[in-house]
Design an enzyme around this catalytic site. Structure first.
Site, PDB file in Angstrom:
ATOM      1  N   ARG A 144       0.826  -1.219   0.000  1.00  0.00           N
ATOM      2  CA  ARG A 144       0.000   0.000   0.000  1.00  0.00           C
ATOM      3  C   ARG A 144       0.856   1.263   0.000  1.00  0.00           C
ATOM      4  O   ARG A 144       0.332   2.357  -0.221  1.00  0.00           O
ATOM      5  CB  ARG A 144      -0.911  -0.010   1.218  1.00  0.00           C
ATOM      6  CG  ARG A 144      -1.806  -1.255   1.254  1.00  0.00           C
ATOM      7  CD  ARG A 144      -2.292  -1.568   2.637  1.00  0.00           C
ATOM      8  NE  ARG A 144      -2.820  -2.930   2.733  1.00  0.00           N
ATOM      9  CZ  ARG A 144      -2.070  -4.011   2.894  1.00  0.00           C
ATOM     10  NH1 ARG A 144      -0.748  -3.904   2.998  1.00  0.00           N
ATOM     11  NH2 ARG A 144      -2.621  -5.205   2.935  1.00  0.00           N
ATOM     12  N   LYS A 186     -14.889   0.567  -2.999  1.00  0.00           N
ATOM     13  CA  LYS A 186     -15.129   0.458  -1.568  1.00  0.00           C
ATOM     14  C   LYS A 186     -14.544   1.632  -0.797  1.00  0.00           C
ATOM     15  O   LYS A 186     -15.200   2.216   0.071  1.00  0.00           O
ATOM     16  CB  LYS A 186     -14.556  -0.881  -1.062  1.00  0.00           C
ATOM     17  CG  LYS A 186     -14.954  -1.230   0.346  1.00  0.00           C
ATOM     18  CD  LYS A 186     -13.947  -0.716   1.343  1.00  0.00           C
ATOM     19  CE  LYS A 186     -14.411  -0.989   2.767  1.00  0.00           C
ATOM     20  NZ  LYS A 186     -13.425  -0.466   3.728  1.00  0.00           N
ATOM     21  N   PRO A 203     -20.449   1.408   1.405  1.00  0.00           N
ATOM     22  CA  PRO A 203     -19.223   0.635   1.177  1.00  0.00           C
ATOM     23  C   PRO A 203     -19.480  -0.862   1.369  1.00  0.00           C
ATOM     24  O   PRO A 203     -20.081  -1.261   2.372  1.00  0.00           O
ATOM     25  CB  PRO A 203     -18.266   1.148   2.270  1.00  0.00           C
ATOM     26  CG  PRO A 203     -18.899   2.383   2.822  1.00  0.00           C
ATOM     27  CD  PRO A 203     -20.359   2.245   2.616  1.00  0.00           C
ATOM     28  N   ASP A 205     -17.540  -4.102   1.988  1.00  0.00           N
ATOM     29  CA  ASP A 205     -16.318  -4.843   2.301  1.00  0.00           C
ATOM     30  C   ASP A 205     -16.675  -6.316   2.441  1.00  0.00           C
ATOM     31  O   ASP A 205     -17.801  -6.716   2.189  1.00  0.00           O
ATOM     32  CB  ASP A 205     -15.663  -4.308   3.571  1.00  0.00           C
ATOM     33  CG  ASP A 205     -16.542  -4.516   4.796  1.00  0.00           C
ATOM     34  OD1 ASP A 205     -17.649  -5.080   4.658  1.00  0.00           O
ATOM     35  OD2 ASP A 205     -16.130  -4.128   5.893  1.00  0.00           O
ATOM     36  N   GLN A 243     -25.624   0.342   6.515  1.00  0.00           N
ATOM     37  CA  GLN A 243     -24.401  -0.441   6.350  1.00  0.00           C
ATOM     38  C   GLN A 243     -23.634  -0.525   7.661  1.00  0.00           C
ATOM     39  O   GLN A 243     -23.133  -1.586   8.035  1.00  0.00           O
ATOM     40  CB  GLN A 243     -23.547   0.181   5.236  1.00  0.00           C
ATOM     41  CG  GLN A 243     -22.313  -0.613   4.860  1.00  0.00           C
ATOM     42  CD  GLN A 243     -21.062  -0.165   5.614  1.00  0.00           C
ATOM     43  OE1 GLN A 243     -21.120   0.533   6.624  1.00  0.00           O
ATOM     44  NE2 GLN A 243     -19.924  -0.624   5.150  1.00  0.00           N
ATOM     45  N   PHE A 247     -22.725  -3.845   9.610  1.00  0.00           N
ATOM     46  CA  PHE A 247     -21.295  -4.131   9.772  1.00  0.00           C
ATOM     47  C   PHE A 247     -20.940  -4.358  11.242  1.00  0.00           C
ATOM     48  O   PHE A 247     -20.334  -5.370  11.603  1.00  0.00           O
ATOM     49  CB  PHE A 247     -20.480  -2.962   9.214  1.00  0.00           C
ATOM     50  CG  PHE A 247     -18.993  -3.062   9.448  1.00  0.00           C
ATOM     51  CD1 PHE A 247     -18.195  -3.845   8.641  1.00  0.00           C
ATOM     52  CD2 PHE A 247     -18.396  -2.350  10.480  1.00  0.00           C
ATOM     53  CE1 PHE A 247     -16.824  -3.936   8.849  1.00  0.00           C
ATOM     54  CE2 PHE A 247     -17.025  -2.435  10.702  1.00  0.00           C
ATOM     55  CZ  PHE A 247     -16.246  -3.231   9.885  1.00  0.00           C
TER      56      PHE A 247
END
Length: 282
Positions: A144, A186, A203, A205, A243, A247
């Site tokens: 990253r 995302k 989003p 994931d 979400q 989550f």
DNA sequence: ATCCAGGACCACT
DNA sequence: AGTGGTCATGGA
């Protein structure tokens, strides 16, 4: 998390929060004549009952709402939020926190807490743009590192103006974010939801995908994008809040089933993602 | 040891 | 346009 409260550096100021019987007690180093910066960060002005009332009334949603009463979405600094999520891909939340802690310690501005302890703010894009890739890799972010460095460069030199995006539409902001290296669907949706305050951003994931395929569209065979468009349509104008409830619910649920926290008596300790806060109803 | 984690990107179909 | 391999690192 620090003792019975939470501390952070918000817009350059050290601040510690404690929850006291439906109130949020905040402490800063200097006297504040204006707390709007904190109210905005915590999004306490949002009518949560109205948001939750807009959710579809299916079993999965209702049990998530019951389990996560009071869950809110923060309004974070765009650069800090963007950088966090660039570092988040295929990483566990604990590891993301470790990477961010290293970044702050090495490159962040020093800030003094009320107790006189030195803490560090999240480093600016300009600062990170001046750092070599190997120095970033020393923070354990692996592949990253070039994503963070290249995006920091674009932001630092003004090719991407994160402040200007505040005045732009959902669609245009999303397109601008997607143009940045290391930012896909995302992560763009995370920044739109957590920094730019678009409540419709959803989003997806691995955890949310799991919820959607198990509890909503089990025989959906399309790709992730088609699954997301179904969800956006189904959950409505505050899909992003829905979400967060789903989550947080699935993650705390799985922990309760598998972890040793139950035996340790810490099953209900406050394990909240950095973007959210529990406030007592009302 | 093996699997998997708050994915994105590139080279192929 | 849509899919598989690959990318570091370290929890679980």
């Amino acid at each position: 998390r620090e003792g019975d409260g939470w501390s952070n550096v918000v817009q350059g100021r050290w601040v510690q929060l404690r929850q006291e019987q439906g109130l949020i007690h905040a402490e800063t180093v200097n006297v504040q004549t204006d707390w709007n910066w904190l109210a905005d960060y915590l999004q306490v002005g949002v009518n949560l009952a109205g948001v939750v009332g807009s959710f579809p009334r299916d079993p999965a949603m209702q049990s998530a709402v019951a389990a996560c009463a009071g869950l809110r979405v923060f309004r974070q600094d765009p650069w800090e939020c963007l950088a966090h999520f660039i570092l988040s891909s295929t990483k566990q939340i604990v590891q993301i926190q470790q990477i961010v802690a290293e970044l702050k310690l090495r490159f962040g501005e020093r800030v003094v807490s009320a107790a006189g302890e030195v803490v560090h703010a999240f480093p600016s894009a300009t600062r990170l743009a001046s750092v070599s890739e190997s120095e970033l890799r020393d923070c354990k972010m692996g592949f990253r590192a070039p994503y963070l460095r290249d995006t920091a460069n674009l932001v630092a030199r003004g090719d991407c103006d994160l402040e200007r995006l505040r005045t732009r539409s959902f669609t245009e902001s999303r397109a601008q974010l997607l143009a940045l290296p290391g930012v896909g669907d995302k992560i763009a949706d995370c920044v739109l939801l957590f920094a730019y305050g678009f409540p419709q951003a959803f989003p997806v994931d691995v955890w949310v995908e799991r919820v959607l395929r198990r509890h909503y569209w089990p025989r959906h065979r399309g790709n992730l994008r088609s699954l997301q468009s179904r969800a956006v349509e189904y959950f409505g104008p505050f899909a992003g809040y829905a979400q967060q409830y789903l989550f947080h619910h699935i993650r705390t649920q799985d922990r309760r089933l598998a972890s040793s926290d139950v035996a340790n008596g810490r099953a209900h300790s406050n394990r909240i993602s950095p973007n959210t806060l529990h406030v007592l109803p009302g």
